[in-house]
Design an enzyme around this catalytic site. Structure first.
Site, mmCIF file in Angstrom:
data_model
loop_
_atom_site.group_PDB
_atom_site.id
_atom_site.type_symbol
_atom_site.label_atom_id
_atom_site.label_comp_id
_atom_site.label_asym_id
_atom_site.label_seq_id
_atom_site.Cartn_x
_atom_site.Cartn_y
_atom_site.Cartn_z
ATOM 1 N N ASP A 25 20.611 47.052 32.658
ATOM 2 C CA ASP A 25 21.004 48.064 33.644
ATOM 3 C C ASP A 25 19.778 48.766 34.189
ATOM 4 O O ASP A 25 18.660 48.559 33.731
ATOM 5 C CB ASP A 25 21.942 49.096 33.012
ATOM 6 C CG ASP A 25 21.236 49.928 31.930
ATOM 7 O OD1 ASP A 25 21.621 51.082 31.731
ATOM 8 O OD2 ASP A 25 20.288 49.405 31.308
ATOM 9 N N ASP A 46 21.994 57.131 19.567
ATOM 10 C CA ASP A 46 20.669 56.793 19.041
ATOM 11 C C ASP A 46 19.671 57.806 19.596
ATOM 12 O O ASP A 46 19.871 58.326 20.709
ATOM 13 C CB ASP A 46 20.256 55.375 19.490
ATOM 14 C CG ASP A 46 19.625 55.401 20.884
ATOM 15 O OD1 ASP A 46 20.385 55.400 21.879
ATOM 16 O OD2 ASP A 46 18.373 55.452 20.970
ATOM 17 N N SER A 85 18.664 46.826 26.275
ATOM 18 C CA SER A 85 18.405 45.668 27.142
ATOM 19 C C SER A 85 16.993 45.666 27.730
ATOM 20 O O SER A 85 16.578 44.673 28.319
ATOM 21 C CB SER A 85 19.426 45.649 28.285
ATOM 22 O OG SER A 85 19.604 46.963 28.786
ATOM 23 N N GLY A 86 16.262 46.771 27.569
ATOM 24 C CA GLY A 86 14.850 46.782 27.966
ATOM 25 C C GLY A 86 14.578 47.488 29.277
ATOM 26 O O GLY A 86 13.459 47.956 29.501
ATOM 27 N N GLY A 87 15.568 47.591 30.150
ATOM 28 C CA GLY A 87 15.325 48.175 31.473
ATOM 29 C C GLY A 87 14.877 49.613 31.405
ATOM 30 O O GLY A 87 13.963 50.033 32.112
ATOM 31 N N PHE A 88 15.491 50.367 30.525
ATOM 32 C CA PHE A 88 15.148 51.791 30.421
ATOM 33 C C PHE A 88 13.703 51.950 29.971
ATOM 34 O O PHE A 88 12.949 52.756 30.524
ATOM 35 C CB PHE A 88 16.084 52.483 29.428
ATOM 36 C CG PHE A 88 15.860 53.970 29.327
ATOM 37 C CD1 PHE A 88 15.036 54.493 28.325
ATOM 38 C CD2 PHE A 88 16.438 54.834 30.235
ATOM 39 C CE1 PHE A 88 14.829 55.855 28.233
ATOM 40 C CE2 PHE A 88 16.225 56.214 30.144
ATOM 41 C CZ PHE A 88 15.421 56.711 29.145
ATOM 42 N N CYS A 141 17.466 64.939 -0.336
ATOM 43 C CA CYS A 141 16.513 63.874 0.029
ATOM 44 C C CYS A 141 15.259 63.984 -0.825
ATOM 45 O O CYS A 141 14.970 65.038 -1.411
ATOM 46 C CB CYS A 141 16.176 63.953 1.521
ATOM 47 S SG CYS A 141 14.779 65.029 1.909
ATOM 48 N N GLY A 198 22.587 56.782 31.581
ATOM 49 C CA GLY A 198 22.192 57.677 32.664
ATOM 50 C C GLY A 198 22.172 59.142 32.302
ATOM 51 O O GLY A 198 22.052 60.001 33.174
ATOM 52 N N GLN A 242 27.128 54.001 34.529
ATOM 53 C CA GLN A 242 26.145 54.817 35.217
ATOM 54 C C GLN A 242 26.881 55.731 36.205
ATOM 55 O O GLN A 242 28.098 55.891 36.101
ATOM 56 C CB GLN A 242 25.111 53.930 35.935
ATOM 57 C CG GLN A 242 24.225 53.102 35.006
ATOM 58 C CD GLN A 242 23.249 53.943 34.190
ATOM 59 O OE1 GLN A 242 23.044 55.133 34.441
ATOM 60 N NE2 GLN A 242 22.636 53.332 33.165
ATOM 61 N N CYS A 288 19.461 70.229 0.288
ATOM 62 C CA CYS A 288 19.269 68.834 0.690
ATOM 63 C C CYS A 288 18.875 67.999 -0.519
ATOM 64 O O CYS A 288 18.071 68.413 -1.351
ATOM 65 C CB CYS A 288 18.183 68.751 1.766
ATOM 66 S SG CYS A 288 17.924 67.073 2.385
ATOM 67 N N CYS A 330 12.996 67.059 -0.222
ATOM 68 C CA CYS A 330 13.501 68.354 -0.679
ATOM 69 C C CYS A 330 13.654 68.412 -2.187
ATOM 70 O O CYS A 330 13.534 69.493 -2.786
ATOM 71 C CB CYS A 330 14.842 68.654 -0.009
ATOM 72 S SG CYS A 330 14.681 68.848 1.765
ATOM 73 N N HIS A 368 13.436 63.022 5.436
ATOM 74 C CA HIS A 368 14.324 64.203 5.430
ATOM 75 C C HIS A 368 15.164 64.267 6.710
ATOM 76 O O HIS A 368 16.383 64.456 6.669
ATOM 77 C CB HIS A 368 13.511 65.497 5.295
ATOM 78 C CG HIS A 368 14.343 66.695 5.625
ATOM 79 N ND1 HIS A 368 15.253 67.250 4.740
ATOM 80 C CD2 HIS A 368 14.473 67.386 6.786
ATOM 81 C CE1 HIS A 368 15.892 68.259 5.330
ATOM 82 N NE2 HIS A 368 15.444 68.354 6.582
#
Ligand SMILES: CNc1nc2c(CCNCC3CCCCC3)c3nc(N)[nH]c(=O)c3cc2[nH]1
Ligand SMILES: [Zn+2]
Length: 372
Positions: free
Chosen positions: A146, A266, A93-96, A306, A216, A189, A304, A309, A335
């Site tokens: 928030d 994330d 939402s951008g607040g952070f 990828c 939070g 929060q 791996c 690798c 990777h």
């Protein structure tokens, strides 16, 4: 039939396996969501991000409202078309970001006014404006506006901030309106205070959201304190809705969060650390710029699959990092994102098989400390 849904398909202890269905595609949970800050996952083509196994990525309200501007992205067909990613997108939402990036911030009941860190222009974010921006971007999962207090903070500050966020959550819900095919998530929060976390959860449930984030956290409290909070906070949220832990984290943070009932996460870590030469592997971390890799013909991780690798030696990766070549950040980012998605797939399979404990034990057994 609702155009979006969440289905729990298996559990193992508090760990959950599920799927979020949206018009733009399904999201297998537990899910890790790569961060695409300025309409790009840095160093990655969208098809490469999809190849790592990501079902959804994050867009950034704060950055995109400043540059190129949300109205411009909407005129150009929305964020999916703009960045050539047709799968689901979640936008914060951008607040952070305002509190961590912008200058001259002023916080009032109305919202946050600030100056752009890019060109110093004045801006205001409110729950209503944040909902409008996220609608203009066209994101599939929208986050309530928030306020996330920096820790350490005293209990009174945490209380006042949480209650403001709950008033903003109600305004976000009101401004979001009825948008079939799109989901609005509320954000819990309350810092590390169990009673405040409970008050926040009750407030969010009374408003009603399509999903619930644990906000939070990952703001400097450390893993032990975060896990102590996750020992109770996710279970305060509706069990039939997705639970999103924001901003987490290192691989062992992620395993511990899924163990405690988290469905989505994330973090900038895999992409940001990839650009600085930090590789995450099942056996621990590799700092490829370390001289000890200069003659090493082996791949980062023998197991791996990828492109980094399969096609290159540690010696090569060491060389291109030391030379500052563009391919260095591209290969290590690929990777790391690939490894994070492998970790998520491993946990999804383990929960389905009823063996999350085995997965967790194996995860920790393999990891050596320090540079490998
Ligand atoms: C890193 N730790 C952390 N992040 C938090 C974040 C941000 C999550 N990541 C968003 C992306 C960041 C890069 C650009 C694209 C968006 C939080 N966001 C909100 N709204 N509220 C939190 O309490 C909140 C809490 C957080 N804690
Ligand atoms: Zn690899």
């Amino acid at each position: 039939m609702a155009q979006t849904s969440f289905e729990l398909t298996a559990r193992d202890g508090r760990a959950r396996r599920g799927v979020i269905r949206t018009p733009r595609g399904e999201i297998r949970t537990p899910a890790f969501m790569p961060v695409g800050t300025a309409a790009t996952v840095k160093g990655m083509m969208p098809e490469s991000v999809a190849a790592t196994g990501a079902d959804i990525l994050l867009g950034n309200t704060y950055h995109l409202m400043l540059r190129p501007g949300a109205e411009r992205v909407a005129r150009l067909g929305g964020l999916h078309k703009f960045m050539n990613w047709e799968k689901p997108i979640l936008t914060d939402s951008g607040g952070f970001q305002v509190m961590s990036l912008a200058e001259l911030r002023k916080l009032t009941e109305e919202g946050v006014s600030f100056r752009s860190h890019i060109d110093g222009s004045k801006h205001m974010l409110t729950p209503e404006r944040s909902m409008e921006i996220q609608k203009l971007l066209g994101s599939d999962i929208v986050m309530a506006f928030d306020e996330c207090p920096a820790l350490p903070a005293d209990r009174d500050r945490i209380t006042q901030s949480m209650r403001l966020s709950m008033r903003w959550a109600a305004r976000s819900r009101e401004a979001f309106g009825d948008r079939p095919g799109h989901m609005l998530f509320g954000i819990q929060q309350g810092g590390l205070e169990e009673d405040l976390r409970g008050e926040s959860a009750e407030a969010l449930k009374a408003i009603g959201f399509d999903g619930y984030a644990v906000g939070g956290l990952a703001v400097g409290e450390g893993q032990e304190a975060m896990f102590s909070c996750l020992d109770y906070a996710p279970d305060m949220l509706p069990e039939d809705k997705p639970r999103y832990l924001m901003g987490v984290g290192k691989p062992d943070d992620i395993v511990g969060a899924v163990k405690r009932g988290i469905d989505m996460m994330d973090c900038v870590l895999p992409s940001r650390s990839g650009r600085t030469g930090q590789a995450w592997t099942r056996r621990g971390q590799v700092n490829i710029k370390n001289a000890r890799h200069a003659d090493d013909p082996r791949p980062l991780d023998e197991n791996c699959t990828c492109p980094a690798c399969r096609g290159y030696s540690r010696a090569y990766l060491h060389h291109v990092f030391r030379a500052g070549e563009m391919i260095s950040g591209m290969l290590l980012t690929w990777h790391n994102l690939h490894y994070y998605q492998e970790l998520m797939q491993g946990m999804r399979s383990a929960i389905e098989a009823g063996d999350f404990a085995g997965f967790e034990a194996d995860f920790h057994a393999k990891r050596a400390e320090g540079d490998i």
